[in-house]
Design an enzyme around this catalytic site. Structure first.
Site, short mmCIF file in Angstrom:
data_model
loop_
_atom_site.label_atom_id
_atom_site.label_comp_id
_atom_site.label_asym_id
_atom_site.label_seq_id
_atom_site.Cartn_x
_atom_site.Cartn_y
_atom_site.Cartn_z
CD GLU A 46 -2.10 2.02 1.82
OE1 GLU A 46 -1.83 3.03 1.14
OE2 GLU A 46 -2.28 2.03 3.04
CB CYS A 93 -1.53 6.83 1.64
SG CYS A 93 -2.76 5.86 2.43
C1 UN1 Z 1 -3.21 5.84 5.11
O1 UN1 Z 1 -3.12 7.05 4.94
O2 UN1 Z 1 -2.21 5.09 5.00
O3 UN1 Z 1 -9.05 6.26 4.10
C2 UN1 Z 1 -4.47 5.15 5.49
C3 UN1 Z 1 -8.41 6.88 4.97
C4 UN1 Z 1 -8.07 6.15 6.24
C5 UN1 Z 1 -6.85 5.34 6.09
C6 UN1 Z 1 -5.67 6.04 5.50
N1 UN1 Z 1 -9.19 5.31 6.60
O4 UN1 Z 1 -8.05 8.03 4.83
#
Ligand code: UN1
Length: 504
Positions: A262, A296
């Site tokens: 990821e 992310c």
């Molecule tokens: C991340 O930034 O690695 O969808 C995960 C989202 C959160 C998870 C982010 N539930 O922004």
């Protein structure tokens, strides 16, 4: 909560071991200082795992796996139910520790703990649903089916920005599947990992399965490398940058191990001329400014239809200028600091590059003149195709790009190497369905009238292209944590061969 109250509630001190292998070990690797990004002062010292410690962690994990997989899955699920309950009790304190160590505001820190609780609930149910399919056989008196078996110790590499939730997506699901878990958290956020491991250790205490959730704090050159090269770890699930994944992925693949990757995102929202502008402003603020742009899933590119670009900016720029920036633990703050000085530097460098490439800063653009890694949330209007917009800069910079058609907007959106999250704002069913079709968004996540971040755990989370292709959390992501076995049973008294082959 003050630092002292948080530490007390979570049973933490200012020197901690970062190695747990059923028991807390001394940790014979180097010491790492944990820095509060709001002040750049040290919160604690943590010992990292040495290679010798790593050996112990993996050996215990393998031994525990051999027994853990023998438990009926619903019994494993019951341990996860208890873990979820223990996390519920510590939600406020653990959420506050996330804020203290990582810098996101308390509401978001608590939201992260809520994701942990949610995935535990999900995994409890999953522990009664590890279904395989039954197929019809082409041979008479034969039955065919597939079953799913536990895989082994799963390595989990997590990033600083979601220091606890991402572990739980992997850990709760893997444990329900019968795997054990070895966690390498980011060196920037080992304290939250230690606090979570202590919570899990109390749940598992006296069960004989204390090593189901083990911990090895370390860096990429140490624990990261040992984990990726260790054949006893059949799956490594890693969250982080694309460059990190490009090193780790081939290493694990070289020993025929599996990965769930990821990696970086470069998420976009397309705003069509018929969008509900009030929704757009609120969604953009949460997606681009929330977590100081360090998810992310953070919104990086706003691709707006020519006919409404002025109205969108007229509402967005003043909203940006009113964002309360400050101590993430203070009520009312909406944006905390970036993780460290290097992150501030790379944000400033990206802004300079953008200006060279025709970008115009509409608001923000500066570092705040105070202690801690505080910056202004920034909007930059920039021509489509400017190179800087192809990079993932982990900071609150929003690139605003103009477009005059949905087709062009989709082309711009898909024209980057990353493929995590995407969204469209429109009231038109045609636009929405076009965006969601196979000639629409090429991302792992595609939303309508919702921002790019803040996904629920019930869906499969992850993205395509340079984002790495992995899927975690809900839906059938659990399959990555098990091995599939196809079984054919002959209950007749003849031996017919498949494909109608006659042999001898
Ligand atoms: C991340 O930034 O690695 O969808 C995960 C989202 C959160 C998870 C982010 N539930 O922004």
């Amino acid at each position: 909560m003050t630092q002292q109250e948080i530490f007390e509630a979570l049973d933490l001190s200012t020197t901690e071991s970062g190695v747990f292998a059923g028991d807390w070990m001394q940790g014979s690797g180097e010491m790492v200082s944990v820095i509060n990004p709001a002040t750049n002062e040290a919160l604690a010292q943590v010992t990292m795992a040495s290679e010798e410690d790593w050996e112990k962690v993996v050996a215990n994990s393998v031994e525990t796996f051999e027994r853990w997989r023998m438990l009926p899955a619903p019994i494993r699920g019951d341990y996860i139910r208890q873990l979820g309950n223990a996390l519920r009790e510590k939600k406020e304190a653990l959420g506050a520790l996330v804020s203290l160590e990582m810098g996101k505001i308390h509401a978001e820190g608590e939201g992260e703990v809520q994701e942990m609780v949610d995935i535990c609930d999900f995994a409890v149910g999953l522990s009664r649903q590890l279904y395989g399919k039954t197929m019809v056989s082409e041979r008479p008196n034969h039955r065919m089916y597939e079953q799913w078996h536990p895989l082994g110790p799963v390595g989990v590499i997590s990033a600083f920005n979601f220091p606890v939730a991402v572990w739980s997506w992997n850990a709760a699901v893997a444990a329900a599947c019968g795997d054990t878990v070895i966690w390498k958290p980011s060196e920037n956020t080992p304290l939250t990992a230690i606090a979570v491991t202590k919570i899990a250790a109390r749940v598992m205490e006296g069960s004989g399965f204390e090593s189901v959730f083990s911990l090895a704090v370390g860096d990429g050159a140490g624990v990261g490398t040992w984990m990726s090269e260790d054949r006893r770890v059949p799956l490594v699930s890693a969250t982080g940058s694309t460059p990190m994944g490009k090193i780790l992925g081939p290493k694990v693949a070289a020993r025929m191990g599996r990965t769930v990757l990821e990696l970086g995102g470069n998420n976009a929202i397309i705003v069509m001329d018929d969008a509900d502008l009030e929704l757009v402003t609120r969604a953009v603020l949460f997606a681009a400014v929330g977590t100081a742009g360090q998810r992310c899933t953070s919104l990086r590119r706003l691709i707006v239809h020519t006919d409404i670009i002025d109205s969108v900016l007229d509402s967005l720029v003043p909203a940006y200028e009113q964002v309360p920036i400050g101590d993430p633990l203070e009520e009312g703050t909406l944006m905390g600091p970036l993780i460290n000085e290097a992150a501030v530097e790379s944000m400033m460098a990206a802004i300079r590059t953008a200006e060279d490439q025709g970008g115009k800063v509409l608001t923000g653009g500066k570092k705040l003149d105070r202690d801690g890694n505080y910056v202004e949330p920034t909007i930059i209007r920039i021509p489509a195709g400017a190179d800087v917009t192809a990079e993932e800069t982990f900071a609150p910079i929003l690139w605003v790009i103009e477009t005059d058609s949905l087709e062009e907007a989709i082309e711009i959106q898909n024209g980057v190497d990353q493929g995590l999250s995407s969204a469209i704002f429109t009231e038109s069913m045609r636009n929405a369905e076009h965006f969601l079709s196979h000639v629409g968004s090429d991302c792992g996540i595609a939303n309508v009238n919702i921002g790019t971040s803040g996904a629920e755990i019930g869906g499969a989370f992850g993205g395509e292209k340079d984002t790495g292709g992995g899927r975690e959390a809900g839906s059938d992501s659990w399959k990555a944590y098990m091995r599939r076995q196809t079984t054919t049973i002959n209950w007749g008294d003849d031996l017919p061969l498949a494909q109608g082959i006659e042999f001898g």
